[in-house]
Every structure is written in structure tokens, then in C-alpha cells.
Enzyme design. Structure first.
Site, PDB file in Angstrom:
ATOM      1  N   TYR A  62       0.801  -1.239  -0.057  1.00 17.83           N
ATOM      2  CA  TYR A  62       0.093  -0.021   0.125  1.00 17.83           C
ATOM      3  C   TYR A  62       0.948   1.281  -0.046  1.00 17.83           C
ATOM      4  O   TYR A  62       2.220   1.227  -0.347  1.00 17.83           O
ATOM      5  CB  TYR A  62      -1.119  -0.081   1.203  1.00 17.83           C
ATOM      6  CG  TYR A  62      -2.132  -1.300   0.938  1.00 17.83           C
ATOM      7  CD1 TYR A  62      -2.857  -1.336  -0.230  1.00 17.83           C
ATOM      8  CD2 TYR A  62      -1.990  -2.147   1.879  1.00 17.83           C
ATOM      9  CE1 TYR A  62      -3.592  -2.503  -0.347  1.00 17.83           C
ATOM     10  CE2 TYR A  62      -2.662  -3.448   1.697  1.00 17.83           C
ATOM     11  CZ  TYR A  62      -3.659  -3.510   0.556  1.00 17.83           C
ATOM     12  OH  TYR A  62      -4.373  -4.477   0.319  1.00 17.83           O
ATOM     13  N   ARG A  76       3.365  -1.030  10.961  1.00 19.27           N
ATOM     14  CA  ARG A  76       3.644  -2.159  10.289  1.00 19.27           C
ATOM     15  C   ARG A  76       4.482  -2.466   9.236  1.00 19.27           C
ATOM     16  O   ARG A  76       4.215  -1.504   8.486  1.00 19.27           O
ATOM     17  CB  ARG A  76       1.978  -2.779  10.172  1.00 19.27           C
ATOM     18  CG  ARG A  76       2.000  -4.101   9.667  1.00 19.27           C
ATOM     19  CD  ARG A  76       0.734  -4.750   9.622  1.00 19.27           C
ATOM     20  NE  ARG A  76       0.711  -6.270   9.838  1.00 19.27           N
ATOM     21  CZ  ARG A  76      -0.210  -7.118   9.476  1.00 19.27           C
ATOM     22  NH1 ARG A  76      -1.085  -6.818   8.304  1.00 19.27           N
ATOM     23  NH2 ARG A  76      -0.271  -8.418   9.991  1.00 19.27           N
ATOM     24  N   GLY A 108      -3.969 -14.143  12.661  1.00 23.41           N
ATOM     25  CA  GLY A 108      -5.098 -13.634  11.774  1.00 23.41           C
ATOM     26  C   GLY A 108      -6.083 -14.535  11.568  1.00 23.41           C
ATOM     27  O   GLY A 108      -7.128 -14.605  12.228  1.00 23.41           O
ATOM     28  N   ARG A 109      -6.042 -15.430  10.431  1.00 24.30           N
ATOM     29  CA  ARG A 109      -7.196 -16.313  10.106  1.00 24.30           C
ATOM     30  C   ARG A 109      -7.678 -17.259  11.235  1.00 24.30           C
ATOM     31  O   ARG A 109      -8.947 -17.320  11.201  1.00 24.30           O
ATOM     32  CB  ARG A 109      -6.545 -16.951   8.837  1.00 24.30           C
ATOM     33  CG  ARG A 109      -6.634 -16.097   7.564  1.00 24.30           C
ATOM     34  CD  ARG A 109      -6.118 -17.108   6.581  1.00 24.30           C
ATOM     35  NE  ARG A 109      -5.550 -16.123   5.465  1.00 24.30           N
ATOM     36  CZ  ARG A 109      -5.227 -16.422   4.190  1.00 24.30           C
ATOM     37  NH1 ARG A 109      -5.013 -17.854   3.848  1.00 24.30           N
ATOM     38  NH2 ARG A 109      -4.781 -15.691   3.227  1.00 24.30           N
TER      39      ARG A 109
END
Length: 366
Positions: free
Chosen positions: A185, A232, A321-322
Site C-alpha cells: 500500500y 506495520r 489472523g485467520r
């Protein structure tokens, strides 16, 4: 007892354990306006046995969006919506930070009032897709377009947008914010030589390529305090055309600068797919030598791997996370060695409660 379940200090915060819920885009906001809602509050509250929750990536402005239904934190309506989330998470015991992002070139004119997305340089379209949906949630993955190069006025505005969004996040009840500087990003695009071809003070050598990130950190820190700011970074993630030969030394150089600014933590985003690159121990040693404040790591960690990296001192907290998606009570399941449920991949982005707040909870009696 695993060190993962020990309480730990994060500046003025005392976290109930070293488990972090990683930021994960779920695209469940109310429309129009990308507004957090009660369903999202339930989702985060269910997972608040983590010591720290880092919210899904959150827009800082109208032009920072790249996917449908992702939340913002810059309008009054969005701030009021987030208050539901932060109150619910804190009541259940977790601290909560808001991850702020600007997607840069990973966007589409539909999110830019028909204009081109902005980026450090006007290069060929990045080889990735963004999800665009109508208000009913019907959508498709669409190719990105070639962005326009940011002017110096654009850069100054985006820096100010980060600071303003950080201020609004604190008003919404967050304990702090995390600046998303990884995963291809906008900030990551400035850091890497292959996406940043600028010839001014924001491109070229490492000092110039890290300037934008550090200006964002300084502006946000001046607004809410550096003790409430995390960053991050993702040195070994190369998707979205981000394979830069100089990124590892660049990350180490900027991490040293972040230590001098005494930020709350550094969050290392590691790849979480099957053939992901292995993070060399030499990098972990080098990172710890230049950044001594708390480090969070994220990327396919098991309890055993988490304990190992904590015991080596390469990290202070471990993000999951997941597994947190399909196991809202992940902390208990890890602590009592219970099997983990699989997630429903079809319900990851957009939709309703199915695959969001309806996963089962394991009950353990002391």
C-alpha cells in the site's frame, strides 16, 4: 504455562496476554458512508480475549480507499460507529488500536470520484485486483489502473490526513493507532525502489524513500503522542509487484529511526501462505539490535512457534489472523490445546453475520 498467556505492559497499557488479533479486512460496514456498525462491535467483542486487537485497515480520507465496504475513521458518523466497537472490545478486556491506511495505487477510479488513484510514481498498473461491490454486496474483482504521481501538495495533504484520522480514532475510543506501512500500500510504495521512481526528496536513496513514512509518524505522534503509535512493515512480502532488492536494509534503516521516535511498537507482517519466504534469523537479530521497543510478529504462527520467538526475544507479542476469524475464543483454544475450526473462505469479504459472528465457541470450565 506458555509465555504467550502472560500479562505484558505496552507503555501505559497492561495487556491480559501476549496474543494479538491481527488486522483483517472483512468488509462489513454499513452503507453509504463506510460506517462501523453493531454487527462489527459483536465481532470484535467476541475476540476480545486477545491482549491487543488491531482493527481492520481503516481509511483516513475519501481517496484512501481501495476495496468496497472497508471502514473509515474521518467522518462523525464513522467515529460514532467505531465507538460501539471500542466500547465492546474494552468491556470484554482487550486493548484496541486502529490500523490506518492509504492504499495508494491499489485502487480504482470508482473510489476516487472518477479520478486516478495517487502513488509515488505513475507506473504501469499494479498486477493485483480490488473488490468493487454495489450497496447490496454484489461485486467483482477488478484490475487496478495506472495511478498519477503525487505532487508535493498531495504528499503534505496525505500526511495531514493520517494525523487527522489518528485524532478521530482516539476520539472514537481507540487506545492507539497503527500506521499500515506494508503489504504493497501507499507507504510501502514509497519505501521500495521498484514502485518509487521519484527524483525529488521522496525518491532515490533510502533516506528519501523513508521520508514519507517518517513524516507520517511525526505528524501522528505530534497529534496523539508517540506512545500511542505503532507501525506495520512487511520486508519479505513481495506481492502487488513489490519485489525490491533494497527493501530489507531500508526496513532496518527506518526501524532505527522509529526507535529514536520511541513509538509504541513495530509490527512485522510476515507472509502466511504455504510457500511463503522464511524470515532469516539474521534479520530478526538485526531488527532487534536497532529496535528495542516492543515487536509484534504476524504470519501463520502456532502456539509452539509463538513461544519460540518470544523466548528468543525476537518478539514481545504474537498476532494471529485467520485462526481468529473462525475461532473467536482462540486464546482459550490455544491455552487448553483444543482443536481449531476452519474458516469459511467464501464469507471473508462482505455479507452478513454468516461466517462473521456465528462461529462456535469452546467452553472450558476451570
Amino acid at each position: 504455562m506458555s509465555t504467550l498467556f502472560e500479562t505484558v505492559k505496552l507503555n501505559q497499557l497492561t495487556l491480559q496476554n501476549r496474543v494479538v488479533m491481527a488486522p483483517m479486512t472483512r468488509a462489513r460496514t454499513s452503507q453509504p458512508g463506510n460506517i462501523p456498525n453493531p454487527m462489527m462491535a459483536t465481532y470484535y467483542q467476541q475476540r476480545a480475549s486477545a491482549g491487543l486487537i488491531i482493527s481492520e485497515a481503516t481509511q483516513i480520507s475519501d481517496d484512501s480507499q481501495g476495496y468496497s465496504f472497508t471502514p473509515g475513521v474521518y467522518t462523525d458518523e464513522q467515529v460514532e460507529g467505531w465507538k460501539l466497537v471500542t466500547q465492546a472490545a474494552k468491556q470484554a478486556g482487550a486493548a484496541i488500536f486502529c490500523q490506518l491506511w492509504h492504499v495508494g495505487r491499489v485502487s480504482h477510479p470508482v473510489f476516487q470520484q472518477g479520478q486516478l488513484p495517487i502513488a509515488p510514481s505513475a507506473l504501469s498498473p499494479v498486477e493485483t485486483k480490488v473488490w468493487i461491490a454495489d450497496e447490496q454486496g454484489n461485486g467483482n474483482m477488478v484490475d487496478c489502473v495506472q495511478p498519477r504521481e503525487m505532487t508535493l501538495t498531495d504528499i503534505k495533504r496525505v500526511v495531514n490526513d493520517f494525523a487527522y484520522a489518528a485524532k478521530r480514532a482516539i476520539e472514537a475510543g481507540f487506545d492507539g493507532i497503527e500506521i499500515h506501512g506494508g503489504n504493497g500500500y501507499l507507504i510501502d510504495q514509497f519505501l521500495r525502489t521498484n514502485s518509487n521512481h521519484r527524483t525529488d526528496n521522496y525518491g532515490g536513496n533510502r533516506e528519501n524513500r523513508t521520508r514519507f513514512l517518517l513524516e507520517v509518524v511525526d505528524a501522528v505522534s505530534d497529534t496523539i503522542g508517540s506512545d500511542r503509535v505503532g507501525v506495520r512493515l512487511a520486508p519479505f512480502i513481495t506481492f502487488k509487484d513489490m519485489d525490491c532488492p533494497d527493501i530489507v536494509p531500508t526496513i532496518l534503516a527506518v526501524s532505527e529511526q522509529l526507535q529514536t521516535r520511541d513509538i509504541a511498537y513495530l509490527h512485522l507482517s510476515e507472509a502466511d501462505w504455504d510457500d511463503a519466504p522464511v524470515i532469516p534469523e539474521s534479520f530478526r537479530v538485526a531488527l532487534r539490535s536497532v529496535f528495542t521497543n516492543p515487536i509484534i510478529v504476524a504470519g501463520s504462527y502456532t502456539q509452539a512457534r509463538a513461544d519460540d520467538i518470544l523466548q528468543h526475544g525476537y518478539a514481545d507479542l504474537v498476532a494471529f489472523g485467520r485462526p481468529f476469524i473462525s475461532n473467536p475464543d482462540l486464546v482459550s483454544r490455544l491455552k487448553y490445546n483444543q482443536a481449531l475450526d476452519d474458516l469459511d473462505g467464501a464469507t471473508l469479504f462482505g455479507g452478513n453475520e454468516r461466517g462473521y459472528t456465528d462461529y462456535s465457541v469452546f467452553s472450558h470450565r476451570e
